[in-house]
Structure formats: structure tokens, C-alpha cells
Design an enzyme around this catalytic site. Structure first.
Site, PDB file in Angstrom:
ATOM      1  CG  LEU A  33      35.901  42.865  32.964  1.00  0.00           C
ATOM      2  CD1 LEU A  33      34.372  42.874  32.956  1.00  0.00           C
ATOM      3  CD2 LEU A  33      36.424  42.438  34.330  1.00  0.00           C
ATOM      4  CG  HIS A  37      37.848  39.148  34.944  1.00  0.00           C
ATOM      5  ND1 HIS A  37      38.782  39.580  34.039  1.00  0.00           N
ATOM      6  CD2 HIS A  37      38.352  39.433  36.160  1.00  0.00           C
ATOM      7  CE1 HIS A  37      39.798  40.113  34.691  1.00  0.00           C
ATOM      8  NE2 HIS A  37      39.573  40.032  35.973  1.00  0.00           N
ATOM      9  N   GLY A 148      39.014  33.999  41.865  1.00  0.00           N
ATOM     10  CA  GLY A 148      39.692  33.020  41.008  1.00  0.00           C
ATOM     11  C   GLY A 148      40.824  32.309  41.734  1.00  0.00           C
ATOM     12  NE  ARG A 188      49.525  41.573  37.006  1.00  0.00           N
ATOM     13  CZ  ARG A 188      50.248  42.430  37.711  1.00  0.00           C
ATOM     14  NH1 ARG A 188      51.425  42.783  37.287  1.00  0.00           N
ATOM     15  NH2 ARG A 188      49.799  42.922  38.840  1.00  0.00           N
TER      16      ARG A 188
END
Ligand code: PAF
Length: 279
Positions: A33, A37, A148, A188
Site C-alpha cells: 500500500l 491506496h 483508481g 511497482r
């Protein structure tokens, strides 16, 4: 904050909320997270009486096994971050809970959405996303579910599925969060070195250039200018497309009111995606 690992235990906790006519919000995640988020969790907390956050790295949406194995796992830190929010129920299921033996899921036809952009480069990805989201929605049965806009096409896929399925859950789109330099927040990014983070800014810079160029050039011309600009940077472009964000068709001669540029590129081994409305 409460944590649940089985469908039955979560359902019984949610029953208490339903008994009081409470609104249930749902934020599905794959963990690792970040502030992006948390902005969804914050929005859901503002709008609902209880919020379920699921943390489950879904194997079926990775078309690349290595990408799945390298997906960051930061569960302890995730739980710590979520503990800052009131009303949160964290669901950390096993694969057996998400994909039970009597799973009745039938793949759906995603049409054009499965053929272009992410669909073209990640075969099977969206079927995997739809499957896991459908199963999670069945478990949580929320009033509102938050996704999102960074995963622009994923949002469109989920909306399509939700309409086809006659789902009552309202799908809520949430703005992309960027760091102060403009890099879109993503789990990422944890795999990027400081230099790679700087290199990756070419994505945001290209998106901004497109907004500037669109005033004087057609989408087709802008696309070529943007690819040339992007390729002067250090990332390896997978695709850069300017599409109509409602119908997912490539824009050529004319801009529509809903033009979106979507980019996917590799920074070393890390695949990044981003998008921006070309307004
Ligand atoms: O966007 C994600 O993190 C995932 O695709 C989702 C929606 C949690 C499904 O695994």
C-alpha cells in the site's frame, strides 16, 4: 482494526453493519500500500459506515509469472498503515477462499477492451481481474467499491462487467495520486532505484506535452510527436495510444471531449503504466 481471513468471519462481521442499515465500502488491493491506496481508503471512510480493504495478490491476473513472484509483499507495513483509519475491516484471504471449489464464474466477453492497450500486451490479464473482482464482490457485497483511475482500462473493464452482471454495487473512480515530481504512485515504484524514478518521469512529462500539443495538432500527429519525445528518454516504450476514453477507439483526425493518452513502458524490468485526459 479487525483482520479477517475467511469469507464466513468477514460476512458475519459485515452482517452487524447491515443490521444497522450501514453503508459498506470496499477497496480491493494487492497490498504494498502507498498513499494512492490510502486516498481510496480515506474517500471510502468519508462516504461509508464500514470499509473493507482486501489484500490479495491475485495470481490469475499476471500473464508473466516472474512479475507475480516479484510483486512486493509488505503485509506488516500495510496493516500498520490501515490501522490509522477507523471503520476498517481488512480481508486477507487465501486462494481457497477467493477461488472456492464450487466457483461458478463464467468468463465474460470483454470485446474491444480485451484487444487493445493492456488487453493486447497482457493476454488474459483482464479476465483474471474480472474473475477476482467478481469473487471478492460476491464475498463483500458492498454498496460502493473504489478503483483508481491510474488503471484506466481496468476501471472500464470492471464497469462493463458490473453492468453486464446487473451488479448493484456502485463503482467509484478515484483520481491518480502523483509524487511531488509527477510520478504516478504505484506499488511497482518500490522496485525502482532513485535514478530509475527520475528516468520514469519521462512518462509524466510526455503526458503533459500531449496536453500542450493537442491545441495545435491532430491526435495522430500528437501521438507521433509524443513517441519521439518519449524515446529520447531512458525507458522502453511498450505502447502510447490516444483513445476516446468512453469507447476505447483510437483517435486519429479529431479530438473528442473524452480523449485520453495511455502509456505503458519498461523502466529496466519494471513495467509502468500511466494515463491522462487530454483536456
Ligand atoms: O488494481 C489492483 O490492485 C488489482 O487489479 C485488483 C483490483 C485489486 C484486483 O486484483
Amino acid at each position: 482494526m479487525f483482520t479477517y481471513s475467511t469469507r464466513v468471519s468477514l460476512e458475519s462481521a459485515l452482517q452487524e453493519v447491515r443490521n444497522q442499515n450501514g453503508t459498506i465500502g470496499f477497496v480491493p488491493t494487492m497490498g504494498a500500500l502507498h498513499e494512492g491506496h490510502l486516498s481510496l481508503v480515506q474517500k471510502a471512510s468519508n462516504e461509508c459506515d464500514a470499509v473493507v480493504v482486501s489484500i490479495y495478490v491475485n495470481p490469475t491476473q499476471f500473464n508473466n509469472q516472474e512479475d507475480f513472484l516479484k510483486y512486493p509483499n509488505t503485509l506488516e507495513k500495510d496493516l500498520e498503515l490501515l490501522s490509522e483509519f477507523p471503520k476498517i475491516k481488512v480481508f486477507v484471504p487465501s486462494s481457497d477462499e477467493v477461488y472456492p471449489k464450487d466457483d461458478s464464474y463464467e468468463p465474460i466477453d470483454l470485446g474491444q477492451l480485451d484487444l487493445i492497450l493492456e488487453g493486447k500486451y497482457r493476454p488474459g490479464h483482464f479476465q483474471g481481474v474480472v474473475h477476482v473482482v467478481r469473487n471478492l464482490l460476491q464475498i463483500v457485497n458492498p454498496h460502493l467499491a473504489y478503483f483508481g483511475l491510474k488503471d484506466f482500462q481496468q476501471l472500464a473493464v470492471i464497469r462493463k462487467f458490473s453492468i453486464l452482471n446487473g451488479d448493484e454495487t456502485q463503482i467509484i473512480p478515484c483520481e491518480t495520486l502523483r509524487d511531488s515530481s509527477g510520478l504516478a504512485l504505484s506499488s511497482r515504484n518500490l522496485r525502482l532505484s532513485e535514478k530509475e524514478k527520475v528516468d520514469s518521469l519521462i512518462i509524466y512529462q510526455t503526458l503533459l506535452k500531449i496536453k500542450e500539443w493537442r491545441l495545435l495538432h491532430s491526435p495522430e500527429e500528437v501521438k507521433q510527436m509524443a513517441i519521439d519525445f518519449f524515446n529520447d528518454g531512458a525507458l522502453k516504450l511498450e505502447y502510447l495510444e490516444i483513445i476516446d476514453g468512453t469507447h476505447f477507439v483510437t483517435l486519429k483526425d479529431q479530438w473528442t471531449t473524452n480523449g485520453v493518452c495511455c502509456i505503458a513502458a519498461y523502466c529496466g524490468e519494471v513495467r509502468l503504466i500511466d494515463n491522462m485526459y487530454c483536456e
